[in-house]
Design a protein around this motif. Sequence first.
Motif, short mmCIF file in Angstrom:
data_model
loop_
_atom_site.label_atom_id
_atom_site.label_comp_id
_atom_site.label_asym_id
_atom_site.label_seq_id
_atom_site.Cartn_x
_atom_site.Cartn_y
_atom_site.Cartn_z
N ASP A 12 0.71 -1.54 0.00
CA ASP A 12 -0.05 0.08 -0.22
C ASP A 12 0.82 1.04 -0.34
O ASP A 12 0.74 2.54 -0.85
CB ASP A 12 -1.34 -0.04 1.03
N ALA A 13 2.11 0.84 0.81
CA ALA A 13 2.59 2.39 0.87
C ALA A 13 3.17 2.91 -0.23
O ALA A 13 3.33 3.55 -1.02
CB ALA A 13 4.01 2.32 2.23
N ASN A 14 3.98 1.77 -1.63
CA ASN A 14 4.47 1.64 -2.47
C ASN A 14 3.10 2.38 -3.53
O ASN A 14 4.15 2.95 -4.60
CB ASN A 14 5.23 0.29 -3.32
N ARG A 15 2.23 1.26 -3.53
CA ARG A 15 1.51 2.54 -4.33
C ARG A 15 0.87 3.71 -4.09
O ARG A 15 0.62 4.47 -5.00
CB ARG A 15 -0.61 1.70 -4.17
N ARG A 16 0.72 4.23 -3.07
CA ARG A 16 1.03 5.66 -2.52
C ARG A 16 1.90 6.62 -2.88
O ARG A 16 1.80 7.60 -3.71
CB ARG A 16 0.75 6.12 -1.35
N ALA A 17 2.92 6.08 -2.75
CA ALA A 17 4.37 6.77 -3.30
C ALA A 17 4.02 7.42 -5.00
O ALA A 17 4.16 7.81 -5.57
CB ALA A 17 5.34 6.14 -3.12
N ARG A 18 3.88 5.26 -6.15
CA ARG A 18 4.30 6.01 -7.06
C ARG A 18 3.03 7.01 -7.64
O ARG A 18 3.13 7.91 -8.71
CB ARG A 18 3.79 4.33 -7.81
N ALA A 19 1.56 6.47 -6.55
CA ALA A 19 0.53 7.49 -7.16
C ALA A 19 0.84 9.63 -7.40
O ALA A 19 0.90 10.23 -7.86
CB ALA A 19 -0.29 7.61 -6.16
N ILE A 20 1.68 8.99 -5.89
CA ILE A 20 2.26 10.74 -5.38
C ILE A 20 3.53 10.96 -6.39
O ILE A 20 3.36 12.35 -7.43
CB ILE A 20 2.76 10.69 -3.88
N GLU A 21 4.01 10.26 -7.14
CA GLU A 21 4.82 10.49 -7.71
C GLU A 21 4.31 11.26 -9.37
O GLU A 21 4.54 12.08 -9.98
CB GLU A 21 5.99 9.32 -8.26
N HIS A 22 3.75 10.31 -9.30
CA HIS A 22 2.54 10.09 -10.78
C HIS A 22 2.35 11.51 -10.77
O HIS A 22 1.95 12.40 -11.82
CB HIS A 22 1.67 8.94 -11.14
N ALA A 23 1.28 12.15 -9.78
CA ALA A 23 0.69 13.14 -9.76
C ALA A 23 1.46 14.67 -9.76
O ALA A 23 1.11 15.48 -9.97
CB ALA A 23 -0.21 13.63 -8.52
N LEU A 24 2.90 14.41 -8.31
CA LEU A 24 3.80 15.17 -9.55
C LEU A 24 4.24 15.79 -10.63
O LEU A 24 4.60 16.81 -10.98
CB LEU A 24 5.14 15.47 -8.23
N ARG A 25 3.83 14.44 -11.42
CA ARG A 25 4.99 14.83 -12.22
C ARG A 25 4.09 15.21 -13.71
O ARG A 25 4.45 16.45 -14.68
CB ARG A 25 5.08 13.64 -12.76
N SER A 26 2.36 14.84 -13.55
CA SER A 26 1.44 15.65 -14.31
C SER A 26 1.55 16.86 -13.78
O SER A 26 0.25 17.18 -14.53
CB SER A 26 0.48 14.62 -14.39
N ALA A 27 1.60 17.06 -12.57
CA ALA A 27 1.09 18.41 -12.17
C ALA A 27 1.86 20.05 -13.20
O ALA A 27 3.16 18.83 -12.84
CB ALA A 27 1.30 19.18 -11.01
N ASN A 28 0.77 20.98 -14.04
CA ASN A 28 1.26 21.56 -14.84
C ASN A 28 1.86 23.07 -13.98
O ASN A 28 2.60 23.50 -14.57
CB ASN A 28 0.29 21.87 -15.21
N SER A 29 1.52 23.24 -12.50
CA SER A 29 2.26 24.69 -11.62
C SER A 29 3.16 23.98 -10.23
O SER A 29 2.44 22.66 -9.76
CB SER A 29 1.05 25.31 -11.86
#
Length: 45
Positions: A12-29
């Motif tokens: 679960d922690a790994n899944r959450r970390a991947r989701a956060i990294e994905h969100a940070l990469r796709s954040a446009n500002s």
Amino acid sequence: MSMIERIRTRRDANRRARAIEHALRSANSPAVREEILVIAQRHVG
């Protein structure tokens, strides 16, 4: 804590970390990135 619970918690922690990294990469500002990091820290801490 059983071994199965430890594995599940780690997964679960790994899944959450991947989701956060994905969100940070796709954040446009930078403001959006800051908000994601604040939310992530709130959930971890």
